[in-house]
Design an enzyme around this catalytic site. Structure first.
Site, short mmCIF file in Angstrom:
data_model
loop_
_atom_site.label_atom_id
_atom_site.label_comp_id
_atom_site.label_asym_id
_atom_site.label_seq_id
_atom_site.Cartn_x
_atom_site.Cartn_y
_atom_site.Cartn_z
N GLN A 129 0.89 -1.23 -0.03
CA GLN A 129 0.03 -0.05 -0.02
C GLN A 129 1.01 1.29 0.03
O GLN A 129 1.50 1.58 1.01
CB GLN A 129 -1.17 0.10 1.17
CG GLN A 129 -1.69 1.21 1.47
CD GLN A 129 -2.43 1.18 2.77
OE1 GLN A 129 -1.88 0.94 3.85
NE2 GLN A 129 -3.72 1.38 2.67
N GLY A 130 0.78 2.10 -1.32
CA GLY A 130 1.54 3.16 -1.19
C GLY A 130 0.68 4.46 -0.62
O GLY A 130 0.14 5.01 -1.57
N TYR A 131 0.75 4.64 0.55
CA TYR A 131 0.12 6.03 1.06
C TYR A 131 1.01 7.08 1.68
O TYR A 131 1.08 8.09 1.02
CB TYR A 131 -0.91 5.55 2.16
CG TYR A 131 -2.42 5.30 1.70
CD1 TYR A 131 -2.25 4.48 0.23
CD2 TYR A 131 -3.42 5.08 2.50
CE1 TYR A 131 -3.91 4.04 -0.20
CE2 TYR A 131 -4.68 4.81 1.99
CZ TYR A 131 -4.98 4.16 0.94
OH TYR A 131 -6.07 3.79 0.32
N SER A 132 1.45 6.57 2.74
CA SER A 132 2.51 7.54 3.28
C SER A 132 3.61 7.93 2.74
O SER A 132 4.34 7.14 1.71
CB SER A 132 3.02 6.99 4.72
OG SER A 132 1.89 6.60 5.68
N SER A 169 4.50 -1.34 4.08
CA SER A 169 4.79 -2.70 4.72
C SER A 169 4.90 -3.68 3.75
O SER A 169 4.13 -3.52 2.61
CB SER A 169 3.73 -2.85 5.69
OG SER A 169 3.56 -1.96 6.78
N GLU A 252 -9.75 -0.61 7.34
CA GLU A 252 -8.63 -1.06 8.10
C GLU A 252 -8.75 -0.80 9.89
O GLU A 252 -8.35 -1.91 10.30
CB GLU A 252 -7.28 -0.10 7.71
CG GLU A 252 -6.08 -0.37 8.23
CD GLU A 252 -5.04 0.46 7.76
OE1 GLU A 252 -3.75 -0.05 7.73
OE2 GLU A 252 -5.29 1.42 7.21
#
Length: 406
Positions: A129-132, A169, A252
Site C-alpha cells: 500500500q503506497g500511502y504515506s 509494509s 482497516e
C-alpha cells in the site's frame, strides 16, 4: 434468548470447531511455533499456508462468492479470524486480500476485477500500500507524489509518476502497489488525488528496505522515477481517490482493535509468568505481575465487548462511522502494554543476541524462556501500532470533532 438465537449459536460453535480442526491438521508445527514465539515466518511459509486456505476455499473470507468468497456472515468471518490468530497461524492475505481486493470489488472496472482478483487468489500478485510519504503520513492529503498524463513513445496514454512512498509494509516482497498520487494541484488538497495500480517491475520503481531498531526490515521506502502507468490502471475517476482512500482506512481501522491478537499475546505473557521465577516464586504469583496482568485482562474484555457491539451493528446493516477509531486507539495501546509486561517479566534475557534469533527457532539454555529471543523486537515493532493506520493524536482529534462535536 429465542430459538433462532440458540440455533445460530449452535451453528457458530460447529463452525468454530470445523475451523479449529482444519488449522490443527493443515498448519505445520514449525510455522505455528514461529508465530507463537514472535518470530517472522518466511514468505515461502506464508505462501504455503495461503495455498492450503485457498484449497479449502477460505483464503478470501470477506469477498463475495462471485469472486471466490465462502459466503460467510459477519459473525462467521469474525470466528474464522479469531481461530486463526489464536491457533498461531501466520497472517494471511494482509493488504492484498483485506484491502486491495475489497477496493477493486467496490470501485474497480469489470476489466480490472477480472484481471487482478484471480491473481490475488492464486498468489501471483502480492500487494503493498503506497500511502504515506516522507512529509505526508497522518496528514495524508499533503502527499506530493505526482502523476502526469502523457502520451508515451508508443503512442499510449499513460500516467508518469514521480516521487516516493515510505513506511511501505511488505514492499520488499510485493510485486504490485496500490498507490495514491496527486493528479491535480488546484483546489482543496483532497480533491486532486487519484488511485493507481502500479506494477513494481516497471522501469523506474525501486525499493529500499528500512532496517528497524529491532533488526527487522518490515518497512520500506519506494521510489518512482518517470514510471509509466497505463490509464486503465486507475481505480475510480481521476481526482476522486480521496473517497476510495477513506473507505479503505475505515475498513482497516475496524480490524485494528486486534482482539484475537491481544488474546494470543496475553496468553503468551501468562505462560511467561508460569515459566519464570523471581526470588524462588513463580512470576504469576508475584503481586506486581498479577496486578499488571489482571489490569490488561480487564481492558481486553472491555475492548472485546465493544467490538462485538460494532460487529452486531454491521451484521444488522448499520453503517459504521468515525467512532470505530476508538477501537484502533484502545487495541494498539493495549498491545503495547502487553509487550511491555512481557519484556519486564523476562528481564535481561529479552535482549536478542543476533538477527537470526528473530527468524529461526531458538536453542535455549536451561531456565531461559523460549519467548526471550524475540521479546524486545516484538515490543519495538508494536511501538508503531499507535502510528500506523492513523496516529493516536489524529484519532483523538477525529473522535473529538466528528463524534463528540467538540
Amino acid at each position: 434468548m429465542t430459538a433462532r438465537d440458540t440455533a445460530n449459536d449452535t451453528d457458530l460453535h460447529a463452525f468454530r470447531a470445523e475451523v479449529r480442526a482444519f488449522v490443527a491438521a493443515a498448519l505445520p508445527q514449525a510455522v505455528r511455533d514461529k508465530v507463537r514465539l514472535g518470530l517472522e515466518p518466511g514468505k515461502a511459509e506464508v505462501q504455503a499456508w495461503q495455498a492450503r486456505l485457498a484449497q479449502q476455499g477460505w483464503l478470501v473470507p470477506n469477498w463475495p462468492t462471485a469472486w471466490g468468497g465462502p459466503g460467510w456472515s459477519e459473525e462467521q468471518r469474525a470466528v474464522f479470524h479469531d481461530e486463526l490468530v489464536l491457533a498461531d497461524a501466520p497472517e494471511s492475505g494482509g493488504i492484498s486480500i483485506a484491502m486491495v481486493g475489497p477496493i477493486l470489488i467496490r470501485y474497480g472496472t469489470p476489466a480490472q476485477q477480472q484481471h487482478f482478483l484471480p491473481r490475488i487468489v492464486n498468489q501471483e500478485h502480492w500487494w503493498c500500500q503506497g500511502y504515506s510519504e516522507p512529509n505526508a503520513g497522518s496528514d495524508l492529503a499533503s502527499l506530493k507524489t505526482r502523476a502526469e498524463r502523457r502520451v508515451n513513445a508508443n503512442g499510449e496514454e499513460v500516467y508518469v509518476v514521480n516521487g516516493s512512498k515510505i513506511w511501505t509494509s511488505g514492499a520488499h516482497h510485493a510485486n504490485w502497489i496500490f498507490c495514491l498520487v496527486r493528479t491535480d494541484t488546484g483546489g482543496r488538497p483532497q480533491e486532486g488525488i487519484s488511485c493507481l495500480l502500479i506494477d513494481m517491475q516497471t522501469p523506474g520503481v525501486s525499493v529500499r528496505p528500512i532496517r528497524g531498531i529491532h533488526g527487522w526490515s518490515l518497512f520500506n521506502q519506494v521510489f518512482f522515477d518517470e514510471v509509466e502507468v497505463p490509464v486503465a490502471h486507475r481505480v475510480g475517476e481521476e481526482n476522486a481517490g480521496w473517497t476510495i482512500a477513506k473507505s479503505l482506512l475505515e475498513h482497516e481501522r475496524l480490524n485494528l482493535a486486534r482482539v484475537a491478537e491481544n488474546r494470543r499475546r496475553l496468553a503468551k505473557v501468562r505462560q511467561i509468568g508460569l515459566q519464570l521465577h523471581e526470588a524462588g516464586v513463580p512470576l504469576a504469583r508475584r503481586p506486581w505481575f498479577q496486578q499488571r496482568y489482571r489490569e490488561l485482562e480487564v481492558r481486553l474484555e472491555a475492548l472485546a465487548a465493544t467490538v462485538l457491539r460494532f460487529r452486531q451493528q454491521a451484521q444488522d446493516g448499520a453503517s459504521l462511522g468515525p467512532e470505530t477509531g476508538m477501537l484502533k486507539l484502545i487495541g494498539s495501546t493495549l498491545i503495547q502494554d502487553i509487550e511491555n509486561l512481557a519484556v519486564d517479566a523476562i528481564g535481561p534475557d529479552s535482549l536478542a543476541c543476533d538477527r537470526a534469533a528473530h527468524v529461526e527457532l531458538p536453542e535455549l539454555a536451561p531456565g531461559r524462556s523460549p519467548y526471550a529471543p524475540a521479546a524486545s523486537a516484538r515490543r519495538f515493532v508494536t511501538r508503531g501500532y499507535t502510528i500506523a493506520g492513523g496516529s493516536s493524536e489524529i484519532q483523538h482529534e477525529m473522535l473529538a470533532k466528528q463524534v463528540l462535536g467538540l
